[in-house]
Write a protein that holds these residues in place. Sequence first.
Motif, mmCIF file in Angstrom:
data_model
loop_
_atom_site.group_PDB
_atom_site.id
_atom_site.type_symbol
_atom_site.label_atom_id
_atom_site.label_comp_id
_atom_site.label_asym_id
_atom_site.label_seq_id
_atom_site.Cartn_x
_atom_site.Cartn_y
_atom_site.Cartn_z
ATOM 1 N N GLY A 70 -34.642 -127.714 -25.360
ATOM 2 C CA GLY A 70 -33.388 -126.973 -25.210
ATOM 3 C C GLY A 70 -33.674 -125.498 -25.067
ATOM 4 N N THR A 71 -32.708 -124.675 -25.443
ATOM 5 C CA THR A 71 -32.913 -123.229 -25.410
ATOM 6 C C THR A 71 -32.383 -122.625 -26.696
ATOM 7 O OG1 THR A 71 -30.754 -122.869 -24.364
ATOM 8 C CG2 THR A 71 -32.658 -123.047 -22.891
ATOM 9 N N HIS B 453 -24.818 -123.129 -28.283
ATOM 10 C CA HIS B 453 -24.509 -123.512 -26.904
ATOM 11 C C HIS B 453 -23.053 -123.898 -26.690
ATOM 12 C CE1 HIS B 453 -28.838 -124.288 -27.649
ATOM 13 N NE2 HIS B 453 -28.915 -123.518 -26.596
ATOM 14 N N GLY B 483 -26.469 -121.829 -21.892
ATOM 15 C CA GLY B 483 -27.853 -122.241 -22.107
ATOM 16 C C GLY B 483 -28.067 -123.694 -21.731
ATOM 17 N N ARG B 484 -29.082 -124.316 -22.346
ATOM 18 C CA ARG B 484 -29.428 -125.682 -21.975
ATOM 19 C C ARG B 484 -29.428 -126.620 -23.180
ATOM 20 N NH1 ARG B 484 -28.301 -128.321 -17.840
ATOM 21 N NH2 ARG B 484 -29.747 -129.914 -18.526
ATOM 22 N N GLY B 485 -28.734 -126.237 -24.251
ATOM 23 C CA GLY B 485 -28.589 -127.183 -25.341
ATOM 24 C C GLY B 485 -29.734 -127.161 -26.325
ATOM 25 N N CYS B 486 -29.642 -127.999 -27.368
ATOM 26 C CA CYS B 486 -30.662 -128.035 -28.406
ATOM 27 C C CYS B 486 -30.578 -129.372 -29.130
ATOM 28 C CB CYS B 486 -30.447 -126.892 -29.400
ATOM 29 S SG CYS B 486 -28.899 -127.013 -30.293
#
Lengths: 119, 805
Positions: A70-71, B453, B483-486
């Motif tokens: 993720g980020t 996010h 963003g791209r999540g977690c």
Amino acid sequence: MTQTTVLETAGERVWEPVCPLPDLLPERGACALIGGEQVAVFRAHDGSLYAIGNQDPFSGAYILSRGIVGTRNGEPTVASPMHKQVFSLISGVCLDDPGTVIPTFPIRVTMGMVEVSVK
Amino acid sequence: MTRVLIVGNGPSAHRLAETLTSKGFAGSVTILGEEPRGAYDRVALTTHLTEGRDLAYPDIPGVTVFVDTKVVSIEPAAKTVNGSIPYDVLVLATGSAPFVPPVPGRDLDGCHVYRTIDDLDAIRTSAKTATAGVVVGGGLLGLEAADALRGLGLETHIVEMSPWLMPRQVDEGGGAVLKKHVESLGLTVHTSSGVLGIEGGERVTGLRTPDKGLIEAQVVVFSAGIRPRDELARGAGLQVGERGGIVVDDGMRTSDPSILAIGECALHDGQIYGLVAPCMTMAEVAADRIMGGQAAFTGADLSTKLKLLGVEVAQFGAMAGALDVTYLDPVAGVYKKLFVSDDASTLLGGICVGDAAPYTTLRSFVGAELPAAPSDLLFSPTAVELPGDAPVCSCNNVTKNDVTAAIKEHDLTDVPGIKACTRAGTTCGSCVPLLKKILTESGVDTGSGLCEHFAHSRAELFTIVQVRGITTFTQLIDEHGTGRGCDICKPVVASILASLHNGHVLEGEQAALQDTNDHFLANLQKNGTYSIVPRIPGGEITPEKLIVIGEVARDFGLYTKITGGQRIDLFGARVEELPRIWRRLVDAGFESGHAYGKALRTVKSCVGSTWCRYGVQDSVTLAIDLELRYRGLRSPHKLKSAVSGCARECAEARSKDFGIIATEKGWNLYVGGNGGFTPRHADLLVQDVDTATLMRTIDRFLMFYIRTADRLQRTSAWLENLEGGLDRLRQIVVDDALGICADLDAQMAAHVATYADEWRATLDDPVKLRRFVSFVNAPGTPDPTISFTTERDQIKPEILQVMSR
Ligand SMILES: Cc1cc2nc3c(=O)[nH]c(=O)nc-3n(C[C@H](O)[C@H](O)[C@H](O)COP(=O)(O)OP(=O)(O)OC[C@H]3O[C@@H](n4cnc5c(N)ncnc54)[C@H](O)[C@@H]3O)c2cc1C
Ligand code: SF4
């Protein structure tokens, strides 16, 4: 497809093939065994590739390649599947405990093949 | 002692009474309202239908309220109403009534307006025997009404005279984007369209338009504007406006000095205000005047912001200007426009559709110098630092300084705290995001969203995914996140997508969302190996199957242990062994036990009436039926269940998320139980029901929980936090108070119909099988770091070296 550029110090790096690029699922990792070293390789959503050590320093288990990608504040990360600490894929720094750092390795794609250098 | 008599019991009346009381008014305050209930929050009216929310305002101590009491006359000379009720000061707060255009058929059964709780209850009743509905009027209230009809399961049309929707709030460009949003929700929009008449015998059958023919519908809701209720004032000879409204001065005084008028019925300086914020200000001015003050109402700005199912619409300041800057993203459905002065330095107003962030931050800059370049403001308006004296909540006249001071003084940590101390955010709620921002600026961690996010809770994301028909994480995060999540949001979204669509959890992009357990369909253990739990429904197993489990464990060298859920856990499998182990298990008729997922685990059972001397019902059969019905159901957290064959409760059903105990007459269903860290006994939801009723109730309970719970919230915590608690839950899943049961039933039916064993599907798919290797570059090689010793004749993991730090 973007790919990580690696500054080569002429002739010294040894690149090991890991797998064809399409075998890496976007936003998922895989583990490669390179000269006894376990390397977790990741492909981010934007196509960038990252390679870090596979061992989770907190549990000792070799499992980081199976974490969720993720980020955090824009920085690409993986979360340990054991106890969820988050590591930067760029620097190897544990973002939840910045004193802990895991190794990172150069990674590139050559003719469709993902390659990692451990030395 | 001054006697204040208020006619009408809407938000304006309530605010007046409340202000008088809180300021220590020495006289008496009496309210006469014609509705059959006390004052309530009309702004949130729609939630009465969609969420069953209780909208009632709290009682005000010392104020006498008469409900169901219509005032029919005022006798100004005698200072009485209805011929006998005396006053010293009379306040008219009669609000307004929906305007129903004089079209033929408007009185047919099935025709409604949208103003009161009774109206909404009547709409709900009509909708029960309808399949389609039309809303006449595409303004703010019309869209809300349309949303409600859609929520009631009707195919919904909107008919609007103007060429675009919400003509009072947005321009043509914004209207186009809004229309796309509304249509993407499945509503049909007819703009530039009038109404010729309503057709039908006794009951409405359709609405006839001049050029679009007949729109078939059994429900029609008129929302074509409002008219001030000035009939009492007219009768009493008070001055009223040419086009309606009771004329008042800056002190809210009508042409009779003993009579004031406030709220939507008042005409101030030629203007009627159809929004709640100016009504509140009028109420406060009136309170001050009654107590001898000199407060004055000097007009109000008509800025609006609202949100209809994830679509934000806002307008502030002027709707035109010398220059304008527009941001349009037709794909995401975002339209933002700012109007500025000809030298581009002063902000005049703005329009937002799809993203109202500029409204929240920029509204207070109207008429002032722009804090940054207009294009920057459109892109990232939240970066703007508000000046201290900027009004944050215009409904209640609260500035940023007021909020900051309250946070410091009372150590506030959340929005409810700010609401309680300052009243900001208690009326229309549009400033709540700003309050959160001020909290963050003041160094308080708000954390209401799931993670960095998504600013939404799990329940909100569930609604977004469902309503907008989102099928991938990428689409959701692009449109509603950053963003791209977690590792927090990805599994949550995976679970929501699985609950709603029930595809294979390793299909396509879904695979990247799963945590390692779901990714390998097994449970990660401390040394990097996995454990395996085949499903054993109800804990019943044949000797042959027991032998298969024993043989598999022996052949792969696995550690075996009986679990608390009446099944068998096999430990110590390496990733690459999982498919081979499962091949054997699947061939012997086993399927995934979902021990790795946030899903139904087991339905435990006692042996029940088949064998037990005390048993009154067949608990084993029921447990098996339930386990097979709900297997694979993805949920916010794991789900456990048990069935006991009599009141002796040998299966410990009351420690489960849903537990069933047999009675002489049928089954008792208990919900919200938990063992674990904070044990809780389950509560009795329904009593002595037959098996079909039991299953239906459990279906609804589970689906309602899945829709509304937070991330990792077990049913016990969810039930304790549910507004109205167990009684409310019973109203929703048994009495269908929200009108959603048909939906919940359909969702569960879809789950049952589309269930497929994940392990069987994985074994049949070479692509999915490819991930089950320790090393991509050496698929045959086992992980050399995994090793075992023995203890009591079984394997035990060797302790791993933890890296020194
Ligand atoms: C569905 C809906 C959504 C809305 N959303 C928003 C929004 O998002 N933002 C916003 O700013 N505003 C919104 N509004 C408008 C807002 O609700 C009104 O501005 C507000 O209710 C006005 O309050 P009021 O007390 O002046 O009038 P009302 O709320 O109309 O109350 C007047 C009361 O007086 C009673 N009454 C009238 N005549 C008599 C009589 N002769 N005897 C006894 N009782 C009488 C009426 O029955 C009524 O209960 C919305 C309105 C609706 C219907
Ligand atoms: S709960 Fe009742 S039926 Fe079940 S085993 Fe115990 S005594 Fe027997």
